[in-house]
Design an enzyme around this catalytic site. Structure first.
Site, PDB file in Angstrom:
ATOM      1  N   CYS A 245       1.737   4.231  -9.255  1.00 34.79           N
ATOM      2  CA  CYS A 245       1.631   2.934  -8.577  1.00 34.79           C
ATOM      3  C   CYS A 245       0.253   2.760  -7.957  1.00 34.79           C
ATOM      4  O   CYS A 245      -0.026   3.274  -6.876  1.00 34.79           O
ATOM      5  CB  CYS A 245       2.708   2.827  -7.500  1.00 34.79           C
ATOM      6  SG  CYS A 245       2.584   1.319  -6.524  1.00 34.79           S
TER       7      CYS A 245
ATOM      8  N   CYS B 136       0.095   1.091  -4.583  1.00 35.74           N
ATOM      9  CA  CYS B 136       0.434   1.958  -3.450  1.00 35.74           C
ATOM     10  C   CYS B 136      -0.714   2.927  -3.148  1.00 35.74           C
ATOM     11  O   CYS B 136      -0.981   3.227  -1.987  1.00 35.74           O
ATOM     12  CB  CYS B 136       1.681   2.786  -3.761  1.00 35.74           C
ATOM     13  SG  CYS B 136       2.981   1.897  -4.607  1.00 35.74           S
ATOM     14  N   ASP B 137      -1.385   3.454  -4.163  1.00 38.71           N
ATOM     15  CA  ASP B 137      -2.250   4.630  -3.961  1.00 38.71           C
ATOM     16  C   ASP B 137      -3.729   4.422  -4.241  1.00 38.71           C
ATOM     17  O   ASP B 137      -4.523   5.336  -3.996  1.00 38.71           O
ATOM     18  CB  ASP B 137      -1.747   5.774  -4.859  1.00 38.71           C
ATOM     19  CG  ASP B 137      -0.328   6.196  -4.481  1.00 38.71           C
ATOM     20  OD1 ASP B 137       0.048   6.003  -3.318  1.00 38.71           O
ATOM     21  OD2 ASP B 137       0.400   6.696  -5.361  1.00 38.71           O
TER      22      ASP B 137
END
Ligand SMILES: Cc1cc2nc3c(=O)[nH]c(=O)nc-3n(C[C@H](O)[C@H](O)[C@H](O)COP(=O)(O)OP(=O)(O)OC[C@H]3O[C@@H](n4cnc5c(N)ncnc54)[C@H](O)[C@@H]3O)c2cc1C
Length: 308
Positions: free
Chosen positions: A136, A139-140
């Protein structure tokens, strides 16, 4: 234990499909329960900016979109329980949905559990998940500022991930096992014109190596068999999705990949059990089509409950 016996409809999954189904069933005055094991919103909650969902000419953050659809459904009375569905059993006129929080019964069930990201299945993947291996970018990506990263895949989601990463990373290498991408043309054009994105065609990842964190990938040129090494701080895997339907094996007809087979009313072979969104066979995997499936499923679920 059956502690909530009187729902008309139970919906499994709180992504765009399940949430939209919830708007329709609740607004249709059916006592409706949504079962979601994580945060409501589904995959779209990971999209930083959604530009193709109707009604938002400037685009909208995916998380916010999920929250808004949930808010809209809740307004009409949709109840939500945080639980994972693990099975469906059938009683005379009711379906029993077995979950981690107990059993819930209903006249009709709409399955809208979407898909999970597929893993590469190579050495190092599990060991370095959360330590440089990610599924993701939204997200990261921010953890990889000015560092080189790789994205594995060739579809819309992979390109979306790469474009997002290009805002943070020093360089993004897209590793694709073929010479052509599957992504839509407009996304391909955007990726080709992004100077930070490079492509390694006809390559697969054999192994992910590192110490505390990912340091390098061992690659294989599929046409020549030539081996190479790519130094990266992170690898983002975006090679497709697997529907979460293991608990439905033997209960419903599934295709080879595990997607649920429905007719165009979203009905499965079992009366009163419907499916909607990315979990369906041949879904085009878009938020709006998932929402459309959810609406269709809800209307036919409503018709089914009227006859019960
Ligand atoms: C990074 C990214 C960007 C994207 N960008 C776009 C975009 O710009 N435009 C677009 O149209 N689409 C986009 N998509 C695709 C879109 O998000 C999906 O097509 C859509 O979310 C599918 O909706 P769904 O409701 O079918 O399933 P999902 O969104 O996958 O939701 C399913 C939900 O069910 C829950 N669930 C699953 N199994 C169970 C169970 N057994 N018990 C309880 N809960 C369960 C899951 O936790 C999940 O919340 C993007 C996807 C990603 C990953």
């Amino acid at each position: 234990m059956i502690y909530s016996p009187n729902h008309d409809v139970v919906i499994i999954g709180g992504g765009p499909a399940g949430l939209t189904a919830g708007i329709y069933t609740s607004r249709g005055r059916l006592k409706s329960l949504l079962i979601e094991r994580g945060l409501v919103g589904g995959q779209i909650a990971n999209a930083e900016w959604v530009e193709n969902y109707p009604g938002f000419p400037e685009g909208i953050n995916g998380f916010e979109l999920g929250q808004l659809i949930h808010q809209q459904a809740t307004k009409y009375g949709l109840e939500t329980v945080n639980a994972g569905a693990a099975g469906i059993e059938f009683q005379k006129n009711r379906k029993v949905v077995k979950t981690t929080e107990g059993d819930f019964t209903a006249k009709a069930v709409i399955i809208a559990g979407g898909s999970k990201r597929q893993e590469l299945g190579v050495p190092g993947e599990e060991e370095f998940t959360g330590k440089g291996v990610s599924y993701c970018a939204t997200c990261d990506a921010a953890f990889f500022k000015e560092q080189p990263v790789a994205v594995v895949g060739g579809g819309d989601a992979a390109i979306t991930e790469a474009l997002h990463l290009a805002k943070f990373a020093s360089k993004v290498t897209m590793i694709h096992r073929r010479r052509q991408l599957r992504a839509s043309r407009i996304l391909q054009e955007t990726a080709f014109s992004e100077p930070k994105i490079e492509f390694m065609w006809d390559n697969t990842v054999n192994e992910i190596e590192g110490e505390d964190f990912v340091k390098r990938l061992r690659l294989n040129q599929v046409l020549t068999g030539e081996k190479s090494t790519l130094e990266v701080a992170g690898i983002f895997i975006s090679i497709g999705f697997k529907p979460d339907t293991d608990y439905l094996k033997g209960v419903l007809p599934l295709d080879a990949a595990g997607h649920i087979i429905t007719n165009d009313k979203m009905e499965t072979e079992i009366p009163g059990v419907l499916a909607a969104g990315d979990i369906r066979h041949n879904s085009v995997r878009q938020a709006i089509t998932a929402a459309g499936d959810g609406a269709t499923a809800a209307l036919y679920a409503e018709k089914f409950t009227e006859n019960k």
